[in-house]
Scaffold this motif. Structure first.
Motif, PDB file in Angstrom:
ATOM      1  N   GLU A   1     -24.024  -1.010 -12.244  1.00  0.00           N
ATOM      2  CA  GLU A   1     -22.955  -1.980 -12.490  1.00  0.00           C
ATOM      3  C   GLU A   1     -23.231  -2.681 -13.818  1.00  0.00           C
ATOM      4  O   GLU A   1     -24.341  -2.659 -14.325  1.00  0.00           O
ATOM      5  N   GLY A   2     -22.231  -3.303 -14.359  1.00  0.00           N
ATOM      6  CA  GLY A   2     -22.427  -4.108 -15.554  1.00  0.00           C
ATOM      7  C   GLY A   2     -22.235  -3.386 -16.874  1.00  0.00           C
ATOM      8  O   GLY A   2     -22.612  -3.896 -17.923  1.00  0.00           O
ATOM      9  N   GLY A   3     -21.680  -2.158 -16.843  1.00  0.00           N
ATOM     10  CA  GLY A   3     -21.396  -1.447 -18.088  1.00  0.00           C
ATOM     11  C   GLY A   3     -22.591  -0.769 -18.731  1.00  0.00           C
ATOM     12  O   GLY A   3     -22.509  -0.331 -19.878  1.00  0.00           O
ATOM     13  N   TYR A   4     -23.701  -0.641 -18.016  1.00  0.00           N
ATOM     14  CA  TYR A   4     -24.891  -0.012 -18.602  1.00  0.00           C
ATOM     15  C   TYR A   4     -24.672   1.459 -18.919  1.00  0.00           C
ATOM     16  O   TYR A   4     -25.145   1.952 -19.940  1.00  0.00           O
ATOM     17  N   ALA A   5     -23.976   2.181 -18.049  1.00  0.00           N
ATOM     18  CA  ALA A   5     -23.754   3.610 -18.289  1.00  0.00           C
ATOM     19  C   ALA A   5     -22.986   3.820 -19.587  1.00  0.00           C
ATOM     20  O   ALA A   5     -23.340   4.685 -20.397  1.00  0.00           O
ATOM     21  N   GLN A   6     -21.964   3.043 -19.806  1.00  0.00           N
ATOM     22  CA  GLN A   6     -21.184   3.164 -21.036  1.00  0.00           C
ATOM     23  C   GLN A   6     -22.039   2.801 -22.263  1.00  0.00           C
ATOM     24  O   GLN A   6     -21.972   3.470 -23.292  1.00  0.00           O
ATOM     25  N   GLU A   7     -22.852   1.776 -22.128  1.00  0.00           N
ATOM     26  CA  GLU A   7     -23.746   1.369 -23.221  1.00  0.00           C
ATOM     27  C   GLU A   7     -24.727   2.485 -23.569  1.00  0.00           C
ATOM     28  O   GLU A   7     -24.972   2.784 -24.738  1.00  0.00           O
ATOM     29  N   ILE A   8     -25.289   3.123 -22.543  1.00  0.00           N
ATOM     30  CA  ILE A   8     -26.234   4.220 -22.754  1.00  0.00           C
ATOM     31  C   ILE A   8     -25.552   5.408 -23.428  1.00  0.00           C
ATOM     32  O   ILE A   8     -26.043   5.960 -24.413  1.00  0.00           O
ATOM     33  N   LEU A   9     -24.402   5.816 -22.911  1.00  0.00           N
ATOM     34  CA  LEU A   9     -23.703   6.978 -23.456  1.00  0.00           C
ATOM     35  C   LEU A   9     -23.228   6.727 -24.885  1.00  0.00           C
ATOM     36  O   LEU A   9     -23.390   7.578 -25.761  1.00  0.00           O
ATOM     37  N   LYS A  10     -22.665   5.574 -25.141  1.00  0.00           N
ATOM     38  CA  LYS A  10     -22.196   5.263 -26.499  1.00  0.00           C
ATOM     39  C   LYS A  10     -23.357   5.180 -27.494  1.00  0.00           C
ATOM     40  O   LYS A  10     -23.240   5.635 -28.630  1.00  0.00           O
TER      41      LYS A  10
ATOM     42  N   PHE B   1     -27.495  12.086 -19.023  1.00  0.00           N
ATOM     43  CA  PHE B   1     -28.299  10.926 -18.668  1.00  0.00           C
ATOM     44  C   PHE B   1     -28.191  10.661 -17.181  1.00  0.00           C
ATOM     45  O   PHE B   1     -27.303  11.172 -16.513  1.00  0.00           O
ATOM     46  N   TRP B   2     -29.104   9.868 -16.679  1.00  0.00           N
ATOM     47  CA  TRP B   2     -29.005   9.320 -15.340  1.00  0.00           C
ATOM     48  C   TRP B   2     -29.392   7.862 -15.417  1.00  0.00           C
ATOM     49  O   TRP B   2     -30.093   7.444 -16.336  1.00  0.00           O
ATOM     50  N   ILE B   3     -28.885   7.091 -14.477  1.00  0.00           N
ATOM     51  CA  ILE B   3     -29.223   5.672 -14.438  1.00  0.00           C
ATOM     52  C   ILE B   3     -29.716   5.300 -13.047  1.00  0.00           C
ATOM     53  O   ILE B   3     -29.306   5.891 -12.050  1.00  0.00           O
ATOM     54  N   CYS B   4     -30.598   4.338 -13.014  1.00  0.00           N
ATOM     55  CA  CYS B   4     -31.123   3.829 -11.748  1.00  0.00           C
ATOM     56  C   CYS B   4     -30.045   3.022 -11.036  1.00  0.00           C
ATOM     57  O   CYS B   4     -29.085   2.556 -11.659  1.00  0.00           O
ATOM     58  N   ASP B   5     -30.229   2.849  -9.748  1.00  0.00           N
ATOM     59  CA  ASP B   5     -29.273   2.058  -8.971  1.00  0.00           C
ATOM     60  C   ASP B   5     -29.070   0.675  -9.570  1.00  0.00           C
ATOM     61  O   ASP B   5     -27.960   0.157  -9.590  1.00  0.00           O
ATOM     62  N   SER B   6     -30.117   0.085 -10.112  1.00  0.00           N
ATOM     63  CA  SER B   6     -30.032  -1.268 -10.677  1.00  0.00           C
ATOM     64  C   SER B   6     -29.188  -1.329 -11.942  1.00  0.00           C
ATOM     65  O   SER B   6     -28.820  -2.407 -12.395  1.00  0.00           O
ATOM     66  N   ALA B   7     -28.850  -0.177 -12.528  1.00  0.00           N
ATOM     67  CA  ALA B   7     -28.060  -0.147 -13.761  1.00  0.00           C
ATOM     68  C   ALA B   7     -26.646   0.374 -13.539  1.00  0.00           C
ATOM     69  O   ALA B   7     -25.905   0.578 -14.494  1.00  0.00           O
TER      70      ALA B   7
END
Length: 159
Positions: A90-99, A82-88
């Motif tokens: 911070e705030g635990g979005y990467a972990q939410e996406i991966l999980k 996955f990749w996330i935008c700069d706006s995502a």
């Protein structure tokens, strides 16, 4: 695909080309997902048509509809990326996406194992994967049209 309290996961549409072009331009997401950086909105539309518009690749948006990132699961090789935008970032979005992606792979696709790779020395990615249940397994050298790169590989097994 699923939704979380903060994110929507949906299929890519050709009408998303402008968003993909504006978000990927100069950021290097394409290198890690084995496709070329879009050179124009039309090129982004072609990437969506040829590479992103399939059942195991999702556009991730915030609840307001703005782009948060992209998630893909490979059925053949069991890779999750996955990749996330700069706006995502911070705030635990990467972990939410991966999980969310891992849960979908284990519960709905009946996969027993997933793997993901990252650049050696990228402590942030290593920590993220570890926090999501992945353990270090091995490293590989991968090559695409952009460059050759080494990846540390971490594996997560269904519990």
């Amino acid at each position: 695909m699923r939704m979380t309290k903060r994110l929507n996961f949906r299929m890519w549409r050709e009408s998303d080309a402008g968003l993909l072009y504006s978000q990927d331009r100069g950021r290097g997401y394409a290198v890690y997902l084995n496709w070329k950086e879009p050179s124009s909105p039309d090129h982004a539309r072609e990437i969506i048509r040829q590479r992103l518009q399939h059942s195991l690749c999702w556009m991730i948006t915030f609840r307001d509809g703005s782009l948060a990132g992209c998630l893909e699961i490979g059925l053949q090789d069991h890779e999750i990326g996955f990749w996330i935008c700069d706006s995502a970032k911070e705030g635990g979005y990467a972990q939410e996406i991966l999980k969310t992606g891992a849960a979908h792979a284990f519960e709905n696709l009946d996969l027993k194992e997933l793997w993901s790779g990252f650049d050696p020395g990228d402590k942030r990615s290593e920590k993220l994967l570890a926090d999501c249940g992945f353990i270090q397994d091995h490293w590989v050298i991968r090559e695409n049209e952009n460059r050759e790169f080494r990846k540390t590989v971490m594996v997560c097994r269904k519990r």
